[in-house]
Design a protein around this motif. Structure first.
Motif, PDB file in Angstrom:
ATOM      1  N   LEU A 139       0.761  -1.341  -0.174  1.00 19.25           N
ATOM      2  CA  LEU A 139       0.008  -0.391   0.023  1.00 19.25           C
ATOM      3  C   LEU A 139       1.064   1.072   0.048  1.00 19.25           C
ATOM      4  O   LEU A 139       2.074   1.419   0.743  1.00 19.25           O
ATOM      5  N   ALA A 140       0.165   2.301  -0.804  1.00 19.99           N
ATOM      6  CA  ALA A 140       1.002   3.375  -0.439  1.00 19.99           C
ATOM      7  C   ALA A 140       0.867   4.777  -1.215  1.00 19.99           C
ATOM      8  O   ALA A 140      -0.622   4.759  -1.739  1.00 19.99           O
ATOM      9  N   VAL A 141       1.126   5.546  -0.532  1.00 20.94           N
ATOM     10  CA  VAL A 141      -0.088   7.193  -0.145  1.00 20.94           C
ATOM     11  C   VAL A 141       1.327   8.090  -0.436  1.00 20.94           C
ATOM     12  O   VAL A 141       2.141   7.162   0.104  1.00 20.94           O
ATOM     13  N   SER A 142       1.182   8.650  -1.238  1.00 23.02           N
ATOM     14  CA  SER A 142       2.037  10.033  -1.663  1.00 23.02           C
ATOM     15  C   SER A 142       1.311  10.969  -1.652  1.00 23.02           C
ATOM     16  O   SER A 142      -0.006  11.338  -2.582  1.00 23.02           O
ATOM     17  N   TYR A 143       1.625  12.232  -1.583  1.00 21.13           N
ATOM     18  CA  TYR A 143       1.118  13.367  -1.041  1.00 21.13           C
ATOM     19  C   TYR A 143       1.264  14.568  -1.306  1.00 21.13           C
ATOM     20  O   TYR A 143       2.257  14.922  -0.209  1.00 21.13           O
ATOM     21  N   GLY A 144       0.990  15.622  -2.845  1.00 19.45           N
ATOM     22  CA  GLY A 144       1.805  16.425  -2.760  1.00 19.45           C
ATOM     23  C   GLY A 144       0.985  17.360  -2.858  1.00 19.45           C
ATOM     24  O   GLY A 144       0.031  17.208  -2.689  1.00 19.45           O
ATOM     25  N   SER A 145       1.134  17.869  -4.477  1.00 18.28           N
ATOM     26  CA  SER A 145      -0.490  18.708  -4.516  1.00 18.28           C
ATOM     27  C   SER A 145      -1.217  17.460  -4.997  1.00 18.28           C
ATOM     28  O   SER A 145      -2.154  18.546  -4.872  1.00 18.28           O
ATOM     29  N   GLU A 146      -1.301  16.769  -4.531  1.00 17.60           N
ATOM     30  CA  GLU A 146      -2.557  16.041  -4.830  1.00 17.60           C
ATOM     31  C   GLU A 146      -2.335  14.900  -4.591  1.00 17.60           C
ATOM     32  O   GLU A 146      -1.141  14.440  -4.340  1.00 17.60           O
ATOM     33  N   ARG A 147      -3.218  13.972  -3.432  1.00 10.24           N
ATOM     34  CA  ARG A 147      -2.715  12.523  -3.191  1.00 10.24           C
ATOM     35  C   ARG A 147      -3.512  11.900  -4.516  1.00 10.24           C
ATOM     36  O   ARG A 147      -3.957  11.779  -5.171  1.00 10.24           O
TER      37      ARG A 147
END
Ligand code: ZN
Lengths: 201, 344
Positions: B60-68
């Protein structure tokens, strides 16, 4: 020192590509550069094709489907069942339903769905045109094939309410189309199921 | 059992928070995304490997920058509801108190997260309900563009999901109360009983409507019609599950109004244990990840022993503390946390 840029004409093409859905700046760049490698004849044909797009294709005056004449091929076809009308959101969905081969009636394109959050009300949809067609009295069943999400469901209820007084059956395609899925991505078998399992509204 | 040992401010809670975020796409500490990022950055990336036999492991991976962006096994996932609850998280943390004495919205949130862990379809209903509700409120504010007929059309969608939510919440309260009988005895002693009380607040029509799906649907539609003029004036929908109340009572006493600090703490623990047991009954008990932070200091010795025994029944436990509690005697993995990192 100013950063080196592509020649103006190339940039121009790139900026058009990047307006397309799903095309970012990088892909636009790749597409335009790929076209640079095309033989001249091919780019000419492409330009010609783009010109014809707006000149030769227009919405059908009756149903809103893509048409080359005043009326689309389906509205002109004498073999279609004229008593059944299927209401869809977009003209592109007609092709999907047609490919399933299980529907022989007519269509009506709404041009979207009721969407209060993006300010789209009944006036912005082709509902007046639909009313005109239904009041002519030829239609005995209206099948509502709007998407199975919140806005599509609400639009279906709205249409059912508006035309409840007319002497016809109003049905909704079954959720053989998986919840949240788009008609555009459903396969022929799913669509056939959805059409045959439709229920009264 | 895994102990995360470290002094305060070394980042133990951040690790628990990261695990919690991977399960529920929200933080238990804050609702502001900027708070989750390591200053001065304004983005974060989370990775997790989920192992739950007999299923193949899953990343499972989540990245949160300008959008998720959400990834399961490196493939993008576009709907949050497809990502949430790939594994089930139950917390025993100081913030749990909010489910007893926090503002109504936080008590509802406990309810909604808990039910979504027990019933995968619930989240879809909840999301659809809130979308329909937002749409309805937007229409109430623009009556020139959206005549009452469009609102009535949305009401049908709203009611369908509202009723599903109502029924799920009522059932949840019933199941919890059945388990709370035993849990309150363990935590409060023989005589006292903690119960959950769910109040619909679907307007005065439904305050006491005990009906089935069909009756609820009728009553709720009626409630919406009846409140229409008022809704139009206020530009917002005044009745529905978004206004419901979840109350905790100790011996008929409303805890958030009349409970002592200690009673509220115990009641929130009883709630968590009841939820944990419900999840263990209905789902694969090994899929549960239990996050513990800073709660046992307030318990007496016998309750600490009970607490640890109860936790250890199944699932994976991440237990953050400054040192391993004396009452814990079994073997465990110990991870030392310092300066935001796990030391070898
Ligand atoms: Zn046509």
């Amino acid at each position: 020192m100013a950063a080196t840029q592509y020649p103006q004409a190339l940039q121009h093409v790139m900026s058009f590509f990047s307006r397309l859905p799903g095309v970012g700046r990088r892909s636009a760049e790749r597409l335009a550069l790929a076209m640079m490698a095309w033989p001249e004849q091919q780019t000419e044909q492409f330009g010609q094709a783009l010109l014809e797009l707006k000149n030769k294709v227009r919405p059908c005056a009756v149903c809103g489907n893509y048409a080359e004449d005043e009326l689309c091929a389906i509205c002109q076809d004498p073999d279609r069942q004229r008593g059944v009308l299927c209401v869809v959101e977009q003209a592109s969905q007609i092709i999907v339903l047609e490919n399933s081969g299980s529907y022989k009636g007519l269509y009506h394109v709404l041009g979207g769905k009721l969407s209060p959050l993006s300010g789209k009300g009944p006036e912005e949809l082709r509902i007046k045109e639909l009313a005109v067609r239904l009041r002519q009295g030829e239609i005995s069943e209206m099948i509502i094939a709007t998407s199975p999400d919140v806005e599509g469901e609400a639009t279906a209820h709205y249409l059912a309410q508006e035309f409840a007084a007319l002497p016809m059956t109003i049905t909704r395609i079954a959720s053989g189309v998986p919840a949240g899925a788009d008609l555009n991505f459903a396969d022929a078998a799913t669509i056939t199921m959805a059409l045959s399992g439709r229920h009264k509204l | 059992m895994n102990f995360l040992i470290g002094n305060n401010g070394q980042g133990k809670t951040n690790i628990l928070e990261a695990v919690y975020y991977l399960a529920l796409l929200r933080s238990f500490r804050t609702s502001v995304i900027d708070d989750l990022c390591q200053w001065p950055q304004n983005s974060f990336v989370l990775h997790g490997l989920l192992e739950s036999a007999p299923n193949p492991p899953e990343t499972l991976a989540v990245s949160y920058g300008s959008e998720r962006r959400l990834l399961i096994n490196d493939a993008p996932v576009y709907r949050a509801s497809d990502f949430i609850n790939r594994f089930l998280c139950v917390t025993f943390i100081p913030q749990d108190m909010d489910l007893v004495c926090g503002p109504p919205a936080q008590r509802r949130r406990f309810l909604d997260i808990a039910i979504s862990q027990l019933d995968a379809g619930y989240l879809r209903h909840l999301q659809a309900y809130y979308e329909a509700l937002k749409s309805r409120n937007a229409m109430l504010k623009a009556p020139d563009k959206f005549p009452p007929a469009t609102i009535r059309a949305y009401d049908q969608v709203l009611v369908k999901h509202a009723v599903a939510i109502e029924l799920a919440r009522r059932n949840f309260a019933v199941s919890m109360n059945a388990i709370l009988v035993e849990k309150s005895r363990q935590l409060f002693g023989e005589q006292q009983l903690v119960i959950l009380k769910y109040l619909s607040r679907l307007g005065f029509f439904l305050e006491s409507c005990e009906g089935d799906e069909e009756e609820l649907t009728k009553a709720y539609s009626h409630g919406l019609q009846h409140g229409f003029e008022r809704d139009l004036k206020s530009g917002t929908t005044n009745c529905g599950p978004h206004r419901a109340e979840l109350n905790c009572l100790l011996d008929q006493k409303l805890l958030h109004k009349f409970g002592s600090q200690g009673e509220m703490r115990m009641a929130s623990l009883a709630m968590r244990f009841a939820l944990l047991e419900l999840i263990r009954c209905r789902q694969n008990p090994d899929d549960v990840v239990i996050l513990v932070d800073d709660v046992i200091g307030e318990l007496d010795e016998q309750r600490r022993v009970n607490f640890i025994n109860e936790l250890s029944k199944s699932g994976q436990i991440l237990f953050a503390c400054t040192r391993i509690p004396r009452e814990f005697t079994a073997s465990a993995q110990v991870l030392k946390i310092r300066g935001g990192k796990i030391e070898d």
